[in-house]
Design a protein around this motif. Structure first.
Motif, short mmCIF file in Angstrom:
data_model
loop_
_atom_site.label_atom_id
_atom_site.label_comp_id
_atom_site.label_asym_id
_atom_site.label_seq_id
_atom_site.Cartn_x
_atom_site.Cartn_y
_atom_site.Cartn_z
N UNK A 134 -130.74 75.22 -92.83
CA UNK A 134 -131.05 76.11 -93.95
C UNK A 134 -130.16 75.79 -95.13
N UNK A 135 -130.75 75.24 -96.19
CA UNK A 135 -129.97 74.91 -97.40
C UNK A 135 -129.67 76.19 -98.15
N UNK A 143 -126.45 81.85 -85.69
CA UNK A 143 -126.30 80.93 -86.80
C UNK A 143 -124.97 80.19 -86.72
N UNK A 144 -124.94 79.04 -87.40
CA UNK A 144 -123.72 78.21 -87.46
C UNK A 144 -123.52 77.86 -88.93
N UNK A 145 -122.40 78.28 -89.48
CA UNK A 145 -122.15 78.11 -90.91
C UNK A 145 -121.18 76.95 -91.12
N UNK A 173 -129.76 78.20 -82.95
CA UNK A 173 -131.00 77.60 -83.45
C UNK A 173 -131.03 77.24 -84.93
N UNK A 174 -130.04 77.69 -85.72
CA UNK A 174 -130.07 77.36 -87.14
C UNK A 174 -128.65 77.13 -87.67
N UNK A 175 -128.55 76.26 -88.69
CA UNK A 175 -127.26 75.88 -89.24
C UNK A 175 -127.32 75.85 -90.76
N UNK A 176 -126.35 76.51 -91.38
CA UNK A 176 -126.26 76.52 -92.84
C UNK A 176 -125.71 75.18 -93.35
N UNK A 185 -132.86 82.38 -92.70
CA UNK A 185 -131.70 83.23 -92.40
C UNK A 185 -131.24 83.89 -93.70
N UNK A 186 -130.98 85.20 -93.63
CA UNK A 186 -130.43 85.93 -94.77
C UNK A 186 -128.96 86.21 -94.49
N UNK A 187 -128.09 85.82 -95.41
CA UNK A 187 -126.68 86.19 -95.34
C UNK A 187 -126.44 87.29 -96.37
N UNK A 188 -125.97 88.44 -95.89
CA UNK A 188 -125.85 89.63 -96.73
C UNK A 188 -124.39 89.95 -97.01
N UNK A 189 -124.00 89.87 -98.27
CA UNK A 189 -122.62 90.13 -98.66
C UNK A 189 -122.40 91.63 -98.93
#
Length: 323
Positions: free
Chosen positions: A209-210, A115-117, A150-153, A261-265
């Protein structure tokens, strides 16, 4: 045996074989004798979600000794992560050689760049400011492509009516629009801006990914409204478990079917701005029930030393997202 007798014997044997095959077919159900032996259908095998870590978890905009992205990739691999999500603002260069060095580091360490944030803001009545952010987003898409990510936030951005991020967090992410404008204006600007970015995303094969990341993305309804109105196959949802300060489970469930994509804090040592007590087994079930099979990317946002909290967070997520 002479030639005539040989031919007669061969024809008789062939006729016998045809008769036997026909008799077998007649005793079978229609079509059964002509079908090859079929293997029993295989049941789908569930597997645990792969766990990644954002380089933000190391750096947090404050630990300069942990800013080096290549170093983050190496440590992530040593601890057993499956992937690494790169925070764009953490990169110290955008030169092609630097990008390829990061790609090489990931490959040789056996982890995916998953991922790319990135950061952008489309909530401005000024078309020039929106265009600047569109150009920035397109540039980041091309960086992700060069890195093989492959995916960007992406974000809606915020209105900018808070003094700073600390002030925004003190107000629990709730922000008034700029004077003379409304959220409805903002939804139009966000939709129009993302539509200008998506041809590049499609061309590069980078799925946007919004994220539920403040601004108009503070609510699940806001995120889904944008995604549905844009209605493009290269725009979906990045779900951040820590950016819903009220009713996180119901809101994550709304977004789960569109999540890529799941971002887990996690918040060991207490949160930098706030602390949420998240039930990750419950969260894992929400996404599993929605058919989510992708990466879960750790974003450690606590005050504990990252070198201690990141491995601890990995163990937590491994257990929760196992099947």
């Amino acid at each position: 045996m002479d030639r005539r007798n040989f031919l007669a014997s061969s024809l008789a044997a062939s006729a016998a074989m045809v008769s036997a095959f026909q008799a077998s077919a007649d005793e079978s159900k229609p079509g059964e004798a002509l079908q090859p032996t079929e293997k029993p259908a295989m049941k789908p095998t569930l597997k645990p979600n792969p766990i990644a870590v954002s380089t933000y978890s190391f750096w947090q905009f404050q630990h300069e000794e942990l800013r080096d992205v290549e170093k983050c990739i190496s440590m992530a691999a040593d601890w057993g992560f499956d992937g690494v999500e790169i925070l764009h603002r953490q990169m110290t260069s955008e030169d092609p050689g630097y990008l390829q060095k990061l790609k090489r580091a990931a490959f040789t360490n056996g982890v995916a760049l998953s991922g790319f944030s990135t950061h952008q803001g489309f909530l401005s009545p000024n078309p020039a400011i929106r265009q600047k952010n569109i150009d920035h987003t397109i540039h980041c898409i091309e960086l992700a492509y060069a890195l093989g990510i492959p995916t960007m936030r992406v974000n809606t951005g915020t209105w900018g009516t808070s003094k700073d991020f600390d002030d925004l967090m003190a107000k629990r992410g709730i922000e008034e629009p700029k004077p003379g404008f409304t959220d409805e204006d903002g939804f139009g600007w966000v939709k129009e801006s993302l539509e200008k970015c998506l041809p590049t995303a499609e061309k590069c094969g980078v799925l946007l990914g919004l994220e539920n990341h403040w601004g108009l993305g503070r609510t699940a309804e806001g995120v889904l409204r944008v995604v549905k109105e844009v209605n493009h196959p290269w725009l979906e949802v990045t779900s951040d478990t820590g950016n819903f300060l009220e009713d996180p489970y119901d809101r994550l469930a709304l977004m789960a079917p569109r999540t890529i994509l799941v971002q887990a804090k996690t918040y060991y040592g207490g949160g930098l701005w706030y602390t949420l007590d998240l039930d990750y087994k419950r969260i894992a079930k929400i996404f599993r029930d929605a058919g989510y099979k992708g990466f879960v990317s750790l974003e450690f946002e606590g005050k504990a030393p990252p070198m201690e909290a990141i491995p601890k967070s990995l163990a937590l997520l491994r257990e929760a997202f196992s099947v």
